[in-house]
Design a protein around this motif. Structure first.
Motif, PDB file in Angstrom:
ATOM      1  N   PHE A   1      -6.193  -1.989  -8.316  1.00  0.00           N
ATOM      2  CA  PHE A   1      -6.434  -2.257  -6.903  1.00  0.00           C
ATOM      3  C   PHE A   1      -7.933  -2.322  -6.622  1.00  0.00           C
ATOM      4  O   PHE A   1      -8.417  -3.224  -5.923  1.00  0.00           O
ATOM      5  N   VAL A   2      -8.682  -1.354  -7.139  1.00  0.00           N
ATOM      6  CA  VAL A   2     -10.120  -1.303  -6.889  1.00  0.00           C
ATOM      7  C   VAL A   2     -10.821  -2.528  -7.476  1.00  0.00           C
ATOM      8  O   VAL A   2     -11.696  -3.133  -6.850  1.00  0.00           O
ATOM      9  N   ALA A   3     -10.429  -2.916  -8.686  1.00  0.00           N
ATOM     10  CA  ALA A   3     -11.022  -4.102  -9.301  1.00  0.00           C
ATOM     11  C   ALA A   3     -10.710  -5.351  -8.483  1.00  0.00           C
ATOM     12  O   ALA A   3     -11.581  -6.206  -8.261  1.00  0.00           O
ATOM     13  N   ASP A   4      -9.466  -5.454  -8.008  1.00  0.00           N
ATOM     14  CA  ASP A   4      -9.061  -6.603  -7.200  1.00  0.00           C
ATOM     15  C   ASP A   4      -9.831  -6.622  -5.881  1.00  0.00           C
ATOM     16  O   ASP A   4     -10.338  -7.658  -5.444  1.00  0.00           O
ATOM     17  N   LEU A   5      -9.927  -5.459  -5.244  1.00  0.00           N
ATOM     18  CA  LEU A   5     -10.640  -5.373  -3.978  1.00  0.00           C
ATOM     19  C   LEU A   5     -12.109  -5.750  -4.158  1.00  0.00           C
ATOM     20  O   LEU A   5     -12.664  -6.527  -3.370  1.00  0.00           O
ATOM     21  N   ALA A   6     -12.728  -5.207  -5.197  1.00  0.00           N
ATOM     22  CA  ALA A   6     -14.139  -5.511  -5.442  1.00  0.00           C
ATOM     23  C   ALA A   6     -14.370  -6.996  -5.652  1.00  0.00           C
ATOM     24  O   ALA A   6     -15.363  -7.563  -5.185  1.00  0.00           O
TER      25      ALA A   6
ATOM     26  N   ALA B   1       8.431  -4.886  -4.400  1.00  0.00           N
ATOM     27  CA  ALA B   1       8.321  -4.980  -5.859  1.00  0.00           C
ATOM     28  C   ALA B   1       7.088  -5.767  -6.274  1.00  0.00           C
ATOM     29  O   ALA B   1       6.372  -5.376  -7.202  1.00  0.00           O
ATOM     30  N   GLY B   2       6.811  -6.868  -5.575  1.00  0.00           N
ATOM     31  CA  GLY B   2       5.672  -7.698  -5.937  1.00  0.00           C
ATOM     32  C   GLY B   2       4.348  -6.992  -5.730  1.00  0.00           C
ATOM     33  O   GLY B   2       3.441  -7.077  -6.562  1.00  0.00           O
ATOM     34  N   ILE B   3       4.233  -6.252  -4.622  1.00  0.00           N
ATOM     35  CA  ILE B   3       2.979  -5.569  -4.309  1.00  0.00           C
ATOM     36  C   ILE B   3       2.704  -4.454  -5.304  1.00  0.00           C
ATOM     37  O   ILE B   3       1.610  -4.343  -5.854  1.00  0.00           O
ATOM     38  N   VAL B   4       3.711  -3.612  -5.569  1.00  0.00           N
ATOM     39  CA  VAL B   4       3.460  -2.480  -6.461  1.00  0.00           C
ATOM     40  C   VAL B   4       3.281  -2.931  -7.909  1.00  0.00           C
ATOM     41  O   VAL B   4       2.555  -2.294  -8.672  1.00  0.00           O
ATOM     42  N   ARG B   5       3.929  -4.034  -8.290  1.00  0.00           N
ATOM     43  CA  ARG B   5       3.708  -4.549  -9.638  1.00  0.00           C
ATOM     44  C   ARG B   5       2.259  -5.017  -9.788  1.00  0.00           C
ATOM     45  O   ARG B   5       1.609  -4.774 -10.810  1.00  0.00           O
TER      46      ARG B   5
ATOM     47  N   GLY C   1       0.115  -2.045 -10.204  1.00  0.00           N
ATOM     48  CA  GLY C   1       0.091  -1.541 -11.568  1.00  0.00           C
ATOM     49  C   GLY C   1       1.269  -0.699 -11.998  1.00  0.00           C
ATOM     50  O   GLY C   1       1.224  -0.046 -13.030  1.00  0.00           O
ATOM     51  N   PHE C   2       2.370  -0.690 -11.199  1.00  0.00           N
ATOM     52  CA  PHE C   2       3.575   0.011 -11.647  1.00  0.00           C
ATOM     53  C   PHE C   2       4.806  -0.698 -11.102  1.00  0.00           C
ATOM     54  O   PHE C   2       4.695  -1.643 -10.327  1.00  0.00           O
ATOM     55  N   SER C   3       5.971  -0.247 -11.543  1.00  0.00           N
ATOM     56  CA  SER C   3       7.219  -0.906 -11.196  1.00  0.00           C
ATOM     57  C   SER C   3       8.117   0.028 -10.400  1.00  0.00           C
ATOM     58  O   SER C   3       8.168   1.238 -10.665  1.00  0.00           O
ATOM     59  N   LEU C   4       8.840  -0.524  -9.433  1.00  0.00           N
ATOM     60  CA  LEU C   4       9.786   0.263  -8.657  1.00  0.00           C
ATOM     61  C   LEU C   4      10.984   0.699  -9.487  1.00  0.00           C
ATOM     62  O   LEU C   4      11.698   1.632  -9.111  1.00  0.00           O
ATOM     63  N   THR C   5      11.211   0.052 -10.614  1.00  0.00           N
ATOM     64  CA  THR C   5      12.361   0.404 -11.452  1.00  0.00           C
ATOM     65  C   THR C   5      12.035   1.486 -12.471  1.00  0.00           C
ATOM     66  O   THR C   5      12.916   1.986 -13.153  1.00  0.00           O
ATOM     67  N   ASN C   6      10.753   1.834 -12.589  1.00  0.00           N
ATOM     68  CA  ASN C   6      10.340   2.880 -13.518  1.00  0.00           C
ATOM     69  C   ASN C   6       9.430   3.855 -12.778  1.00  0.00           C
ATOM     70  O   ASN C   6       8.234   3.612 -12.619  1.00  0.00           O
TER      71      ASN C   6
ATOM     72  N   ASP D   1      -2.002  -3.080  -1.440  1.00  0.00           N
ATOM     73  CA  ASP D   1      -2.160  -4.526  -1.299  1.00  0.00           C
ATOM     74  C   ASP D   1      -3.604  -4.883  -0.952  1.00  0.00           C
ATOM     75  O   ASP D   1      -4.029  -4.758   0.197  1.00  0.00           O
ATOM     76  N   ALA D   2      -4.372  -5.318  -1.937  1.00  0.00           N
ATOM     77  CA  ALA D   2      -5.772  -5.665  -1.703  1.00  0.00           C
ATOM     78  C   ALA D   2      -5.904  -6.828  -0.728  1.00  0.00           C
ATOM     79  O   ALA D   2      -6.856  -6.887   0.061  1.00  0.00           O
ATOM     80  N   ASP D   3      -4.951  -7.773  -0.762  1.00  0.00           N
ATOM     81  CA  ASP D   3      -5.006  -8.902   0.164  1.00  0.00           C
ATOM     82  C   ASP D   3      -4.945  -8.411   1.608  1.00  0.00           C
ATOM     83  O   ASP D   3      -5.695  -8.876   2.477  1.00  0.00           O
ATOM     84  N   ALA D   4      -4.028  -7.480   1.888  1.00  0.00           N
ATOM     85  CA  ALA D   4      -3.884  -6.955   3.248  1.00  0.00           C
ATOM     86  C   ALA D   4      -5.148  -6.215   3.667  1.00  0.00           C
ATOM     87  O   ALA D   4      -5.581  -6.312   4.827  1.00  0.00           O
ATOM     88  N   VAL D   5      -5.748  -5.473   2.749  1.00  0.00           N
ATOM     89  CA  VAL D   5      -6.952  -4.702   3.079  1.00  0.00           C
ATOM     90  C   VAL D   5      -8.124  -5.628   3.387  1.00  0.00           C
ATOM     91  O   VAL D   5      -8.847  -5.429   4.370  1.00  0.00           O
TER      92      VAL D   5
END
Length: 287
Positions: free
Chosen positions: A238-243, A216-220, A223-228, A170-174
């Motif tokens: 994550f890195v792009a979002d954080l940057a 589910a929202g955070i991991v989606r 970049g991946f899904s809890l169902t797969n 979670d980039a927002d939390a970081v």
């Protein structure tokens, strides 16, 4: 310097002593800091051998010291003496450790720092743990009080501090956590924990063990899904979002800390590839 470039510059990698055979052939850039965890299943000699392998590969060892795993003062002195003999003593990472009951007199990282033995044995830089999403066994107020006390104790003894975070999806939390670190008056460099490429199921197992949020929202968004749970996840998004969210003037010195999770080669490959993708990521940053 672009924000993504700043994150990738002087990044660090975390391994276990079991990874020592893979370190030499992994292809990490010379001078990369390599943290070596202090696991209860590994001996001090295992960690010394790993530190030696890191140095032999032209890398910088940052061995962990787990306070609650130390039986007595002599155990701490012996560990620091061994690290010095292997040229791996200047930078260490001090953590309380997993055991609920201390094996000896050190109940926390702060106890180890206040012992004065780190500075006595030539330690120059002390890594400290940070928790953007909190700690499953420690309250929020205690975490912040402890961080401030540890940084102060390190600096009072003439050493420098760095703060390395638990990994997060979670980039927002970081970003919120880094902001709070700076508002607390901590100016030490921050190393943001990110998982290296890892199988999704394995990654989620580590997340559960470490108390990392994996809704589910955070991991989606990561970049991946809890169902797969098939396939491998990487921290690119994550890195792009954080940057894109970091303000270097406000958030200070921030780098990545990549957890190898047993696959040093894949981690090194991702780091090398990420460096070549710096401009495309930066081009997507908000104006």
């Amino acid at each position: 310097m672009h924000r993504t470039t700043a994150l990738l510059h002087d990044l660090s990698v975390e391994v276990t002593a079991r990874d020592r055979a893979a370190i030499a052939r992994a292809g990490l850039a010379a001078g990369t800091r390599v943290s070596i965890t202090h696991l209860g299943t590994e001996t001090m000699q295992d960690r010394l051998d790993a530190a030696a392998a890191v140095r032999a590969a032209g890398l910088v060892p940052v061995p962990h010291v787990s306070a609650r795993r130390l039986d007595d003062e002599q155990a701490l002195r012996g560990a620091l003496t061994g690290l010095r003999e292997h040229g791996a003593h200047e930078r260490v990472f001090v953590v309380g450790g997993d055991p609920r009951t201390p094996a000896g007199p050190y109940g926390s990282a702060l106890d180890v720092i206040r012992s004065g033995l780190l500075a006595e044995h030539g330690v120059r830089e002390v890594g400290l743990a940070g928790y953007p999403e909190g700690h499953p066994a420690i309250g929020d107020a205690e975490l912040w009080e402890s961080l401030a006390a540890k940084v102060a104790a390190v600096e009072e003894q003439g050493m420098t501090a760095t703060v390395t975070s638990q990994f997060s999806f979670d980039a927002d939390a970081v970003v919120a956590w880094i902001t709070r670190v700076r508002e607390a008056g901590v100016t030490a460099p921050v190393r943001v924990g990110v998982p290296g490429p890892a199988g999704i199921g394995r990654l989620l197992a580590f997340a559960r063990r470490c108390g990392v949020g994996s809704s589910a929202g955070i991991v989606r968004k990561y970049g991946f899904s809890l169902t797969n749970l098939m396939g491998t996840a990487t921290p690119d998004r994550f890195v792009a979002d954080l940057a894109g969210r970091l303000d270097l003037a406000h958030h200070g010195e921030v780098h990545l800390h990549v957890y190898a999770f047993g696959d040093v080669a894949a981690t090194a490959g991702w780091i090398a590839a990420a460096a070549t993708r710096t401009l495309p990521i930066d081009a997507a940053e908000p104006a």
